[in-house]
Motif scaffolding. Structure first.
Motif, mmCIF file in Angstrom:
data_model
loop_
_atom_site.group_PDB
_atom_site.id
_atom_site.type_symbol
_atom_site.label_atom_id
_atom_site.label_comp_id
_atom_site.label_asym_id
_atom_site.label_seq_id
_atom_site.Cartn_x
_atom_site.Cartn_y
_atom_site.Cartn_z
ATOM 1 N N GLY A 84 -1.497 -4.597 10.073
ATOM 2 C CA GLY A 84 -2.838 -4.151 9.709
ATOM 3 C C GLY A 84 -3.424 -3.279 10.787
ATOM 4 O O GLY A 84 -2.699 -2.674 11.592
ATOM 5 N N ARG A 85 -4.752 -3.239 10.820
ATOM 6 C CA ARG A 85 -5.424 -2.441 11.850
ATOM 7 C C ARG A 85 -6.800 -3.023 12.155
ATOM 8 O O ARG A 85 -7.352 -3.793 11.367
ATOM 9 N N TYR A 97 -7.915 -6.442 9.901
ATOM 10 C CA TYR A 97 -7.508 -6.730 8.530
ATOM 11 C C TYR A 97 -6.027 -6.399 8.369
ATOM 12 O O TYR A 97 -5.589 -5.314 8.740
ATOM 13 N N PHE A 98 -5.293 -7.364 7.804
ATOM 14 C CA PHE A 98 -3.869 -7.186 7.565
ATOM 15 C C PHE A 98 -3.670 -6.752 6.121
ATOM 16 O O PHE A 98 -4.185 -7.375 5.198
ATOM 17 N N THR A 99 -2.897 -5.675 5.929
ATOM 18 C CA THR A 99 -2.694 -5.110 4.599
ATOM 19 C C THR A 99 -1.268 -5.283 4.089
ATOM 20 O O THR A 99 -1.003 -5.027 2.920
ATOM 21 N N PRO A 115 -6.981 -7.350 1.452
ATOM 22 C CA PRO A 115 -6.414 -7.579 2.798
ATOM 23 C C PRO A 115 -6.860 -8.922 3.366
ATOM 24 O O PRO A 115 -7.879 -9.474 2.966
#
Length: 148
Positions: A84-85, A97-99, A115
């Protein structure tokens, strides 16, 4: 006289109702829990992670515990990675947030929609210890069957 008969009839029916002889017919109320499927991760499942890379444009983390379904199958194996970013930084909390989820067992990458927001190990929003090897967590946002 008619009024007295009606009063007695009402009184007798109330007594019988309170004694349990006469009961109103009501359908039974049954709580129904949706049946989960094998390898389904349910909403609210806590995932324990260790941060690996903490570049604001690319954050990666590894699950350090297996995630089980309701049938005690390993739905997400230990060693799977989240990508994520960083979205923002407020005070000393980093919103990450991890996508994507890459399964450690098959290498398959799944897109996470919605996410997953990174949390502290205790579940509060955001990460305060934003450096490699720091422990964090995330909470699964919706029911999803993980392909195996």
């Amino acid at each position: 006289m008619e009024r007295r008969k009606l009063t007695w009839a009402l009184l007798i029916s109330l007594v019988l109702m309170f004694c349990g002889v006469v009961q109103a017919q009501q359908p039974p109320v049954m709580a129904q829990r949706p049946q989960s499927e094998p390898y389904e991760v349910t909403q609210g499942t806590f995932l324990n992670i260790t941060l690996e890379r903490v570049d604001p444009d690319h954050v990666s983390a590894m699950l350090y515990e297996n995630v089980y379904d309701d049938f005690e199958n390993v739905a997400i194996p230990r060693g799977s990675r989240l990508f994520g970013r960083q979205i923002s930084k407020v005070n000393d909390r980093y919103d990450v947030y991890f996508t994507q989820l890459q399964l450690g067992s098959t290498g398959q990458t799944l897109t996470l929609d919605p996410p997953l927001q990174a949390t502290s190990p205790l579940g509060s929003a955001g990460i305060t210890n934003f450096k490699p090897d720091a422990t964090a967590a995330t909470i699964w946002r919706r029911d999803q069957v993980i392909p195996h």
